[in-house]
Design a protein around this motif. Sequence first.
Motif, PDB file in Angstrom:
ATOM      1  N   SER A 245       0.814  -1.223   0.000  1.00 37.97           N
ATOM      2  CA  SER A 245       0.000   0.000   0.000  1.00 37.97           C
ATOM      3  C   SER A 245       0.845   1.268   0.000  1.00 37.97           C
ATOM      4  CB  SER A 245      -0.903  -0.007   1.238  1.00 37.97           C
ATOM      5  OG  SER A 245      -0.115  -0.025   2.405  1.00 37.97           O
ATOM      6  N   LEU A 246       2.102   1.188  -0.424  1.00 35.78           N
ATOM      7  CA  LEU A 246       2.968   2.365  -0.454  1.00 35.78           C
ATOM      8  C   LEU A 246       2.596   3.254  -1.636  1.00 35.78           C
ATOM      9  CD1 LEU A 246       5.511   3.684   0.866  1.00 35.78           C
ATOM     10  CD2 LEU A 246       6.828   2.575  -0.924  1.00 35.78           C
ATOM     11  N   SER A 247       2.320   4.524  -1.359  1.00 36.84           N
ATOM     12  CA  SER A 247       1.976   5.451  -2.434  1.00 36.84           C
ATOM     13  C   SER A 247       3.208   6.242  -2.839  1.00 36.84           C
ATOM     14  CB  SER A 247       0.858   6.397  -2.000  1.00 36.84           C
ATOM     15  OG  SER A 247       1.283   7.161  -0.898  1.00 36.84           O
ATOM     16  N   LEU A 248       3.282   6.603  -4.109  1.00 40.39           N
ATOM     17  CA  LEU A 248       4.421   7.321  -4.671  1.00 40.39           C
ATOM     18  C   LEU A 248       4.010   8.738  -5.018  1.00 40.39           C
ATOM     19  CD1 LEU A 248       5.628   4.520  -7.062  1.00 40.39           C
ATOM     20  CD2 LEU A 248       6.493   5.022  -4.800  1.00 40.39           C
ATOM     21  N   ARG A 249       4.977   9.662  -4.930  1.00 41.35           N
ATOM     22  CA  ARG A 249       4.704  11.063  -5.244  1.00 41.35           C
ATOM     23  C   ARG A 249       6.009  11.734  -5.598  1.00 41.35           C
ATOM     24  NH1 ARG A 249       4.556  12.383   0.991  1.00 41.35           N
ATOM     25  NH2 ARG A 249       6.801  12.237   1.329  1.00 41.35           N
ATOM     26  N   GLY A 250       5.960  12.875  -6.231  1.00 42.86           N
ATOM     27  CA  GLY A 250       7.154  13.680  -6.440  1.00 42.86           C
ATOM     28  C   GLY A 250       8.052  13.208  -7.558  1.00 42.86           C
ATOM     29  N   LYS A 251       9.348  13.144  -7.264  1.00 43.94           N
ATOM     30  CA  LYS A 251      10.372  12.936  -8.285  1.00 43.94           C
ATOM     31  C   LYS A 251      10.401  11.516  -8.820  1.00 43.94           C
ATOM     32  CE  LYS A 251      13.536  16.314  -6.324  1.00 43.94           C
ATOM     33  NZ  LYS A 251      14.866  16.524  -5.772  1.00 43.94           N
ATOM     34  N   LEU A 252      10.817  11.411 -10.086  1.00 43.38           N
ATOM     35  CA  LEU A 252      11.072  10.133 -10.740  1.00 43.38           C
ATOM     36  C   LEU A 252      12.486  10.220 -11.295  1.00 43.38           C
ATOM     37  CD1 LEU A 252       9.691   7.452 -11.572  1.00 43.38           C
ATOM     38  CD2 LEU A 252       9.190   8.538 -13.744  1.00 43.38           C
ATOM     39  N   VAL A 253      13.399   9.370 -10.794  1.00 40.10           N
ATOM     40  CA  VAL A 253      14.826   9.461 -11.088  1.00 40.10           C
ATOM     41  C   VAL A 253      15.291   8.130 -11.654  1.00 40.10           C
ATOM     42  CG1 VAL A 253      17.099   9.887 -10.078  1.00 40.10           C
ATOM     43  CG2 VAL A 253      15.120  11.069  -9.161  1.00 40.10           C
TER      44      VAL A 253
ATOM     45  N   LYS B 271      24.426   9.779  -4.748  1.00 41.59           N
ATOM     46  CA  LYS B 271      23.935   8.451  -4.403  1.00 41.59           C
ATOM     47  C   LYS B 271      22.635   8.592  -3.630  1.00 41.59           C
ATOM     48  CE  LYS B 271      28.379   6.173  -4.316  1.00 41.59           C
ATOM     49  NZ  LYS B 271      29.352   5.431  -3.520  1.00 41.59           N
ATOM     50  N   ILE B 272      21.658   7.770  -3.996  1.00 40.99           N
ATOM     51  CA  ILE B 272      20.348   7.783  -3.366  1.00 40.99           C
ATOM     52  C   ILE B 272      20.049   6.373  -2.868  1.00 40.99           C
ATOM     53  CG2 ILE B 272      17.896   8.206  -3.727  1.00 40.99           C
ATOM     54  CD1 ILE B 272      18.717  10.017  -6.072  1.00 40.99           C
ATOM     55  N   HIS B 273      19.595   6.274  -1.631  1.00 43.49           N
ATOM     56  CA  HIS B 273      19.185   4.988  -1.081  1.00 43.49           C
ATOM     57  C   HIS B 273      17.721   4.769  -1.431  1.00 43.49           C
ATOM     58  CE1 HIS B 273      22.518   4.910   2.189  1.00 43.49           C
ATOM     59  NE2 HIS B 273      22.929   5.471   1.068  1.00 43.49           N
ATOM     60  N   ALA B 274      17.397   3.570  -1.908  1.00 45.46           N
ATOM     61  CA  ALA B 274      16.032   3.280  -2.346  1.00 45.46           C
ATOM     62  C   ALA B 274      15.598   1.912  -1.824  1.00 45.46           C
ATOM     63  CB  ALA B 274      15.935   3.310  -3.858  1.00 45.46           C
ATOM     64  N   PHE B 275      14.309   1.803  -1.521  1.00 51.87           N
ATOM     65  CA  PHE B 275      13.718   0.543  -1.063  1.00 51.87           C
ATOM     66  C   PHE B 275      13.463  -0.354  -2.261  1.00 51.87           C
ATOM     67  CE2 PHE B 275       9.867  -1.956  -0.470  1.00 51.87           C
ATOM     68  CZ  PHE B 275      10.197  -2.688   0.653  1.00 51.87           C
TER      69      PHE B 275
ATOM     70  N   ILE C 251      13.598   5.008  -9.987  1.00 49.98           N
ATOM     71  CA  ILE C 251      13.119   5.085  -8.615  1.00 49.98           C
ATOM     72  C   ILE C 251      12.177   6.276  -8.500  1.00 49.98           C
ATOM     73  CG2 ILE C 251      15.101   3.916  -7.595  1.00 49.98           C
ATOM     74  CD1 ILE C 251      16.274   6.575  -6.868  1.00 49.98           C
ATOM     75  N   ALA C 252      11.185   6.138  -7.631  1.00 52.69           N
ATOM     76  CA  ALA C 252      10.199   7.191  -7.428  1.00 52.69           C
ATOM     77  C   ALA C 252      10.187   7.573  -5.954  1.00 52.69           C
ATOM     78  CB  ALA C 252       8.824   6.715  -7.856  1.00 52.69           C
ATOM     79  N   GLU C 253       9.896   8.834  -5.702  1.00 50.52           N
ATOM     80  CA  GLU C 253       9.872   9.347  -4.341  1.00 50.52           C
ATOM     81  C   GLU C 253       8.632   8.842  -3.610  1.00 50.52           C
ATOM     82  OE1 GLU C 253      10.255  13.612  -2.005  1.00 50.52           O
ATOM     83  OE2 GLU C 253       9.799  13.582  -4.135  1.00 50.52           O
TER      84      GLU C 253
ATOM     85  N   VAL D  82      12.126   1.579  -5.681  1.00 53.17           N
ATOM     86  CA  VAL D  82      12.422   1.126  -7.045  1.00 53.17           C
ATOM     87  C   VAL D  82      11.101   0.724  -7.720  1.00 53.17           C
ATOM     88  CG1 VAL D  82      13.613  -0.614  -8.428  1.00 53.17           C
ATOM     89  CG2 VAL D  82      14.716   0.345  -6.431  1.00 53.17           C
ATOM     90  N   VAL D  83      10.856   1.293  -8.914  1.00 53.37           N
ATOM     91  CA  VAL D  83       9.620   0.976  -9.635  1.00 53.37           C
ATOM     92  C   VAL D  83       9.864   0.208 -10.926  1.00 53.37           C
ATOM     93  CG1 VAL D  83       8.261   2.845  -8.655  1.00 53.37           C
ATOM     94  CG2 VAL D  83       9.577   3.249 -10.725  1.00 53.37           C
TER      95      VAL D  83
END
Length: 107
Positions: free
Chosen positions: A26-34, A69-73, A88-90, A102-103
């Motif tokens: 149920s994690l929602s995404l918003r903002g930046k897409l990198v 460097k960005i840490h991502a789930f 990856i999405a915020e 990570v998407v």
Amino acid sequence: MVRNIGIQVKGPKKTCTNKYCPFCGSLSLRGKLVSGIVVSHKSKNMVVVEREYSRFVSKYKRYERSKSKIHAFISDCQEVEDGNKVKIAECRPLSKTVSFAVVEVSE
């Protein structure tokens, strides 16, 4: 069952039971897409993504290349190795350093 996350990406082939997965949970995404390259995936549910960008130095009137460097789930339904390109999405903060998920994984 993979749910629609609102971003045009290829979903994972497997499913998982993680509640922080953007596709199965149920994690929602918003903002930046990198997009970037995976540097490390030694942690259990985290990857380190390095992205390159150019920035302008006004003193010399030139551009320089920079890295961050960005840490991502990453959830269990996605498989990733070092050197893979990922998108990856915020999302909301999941820990002290993790605010991205990570998407999409491309070879």
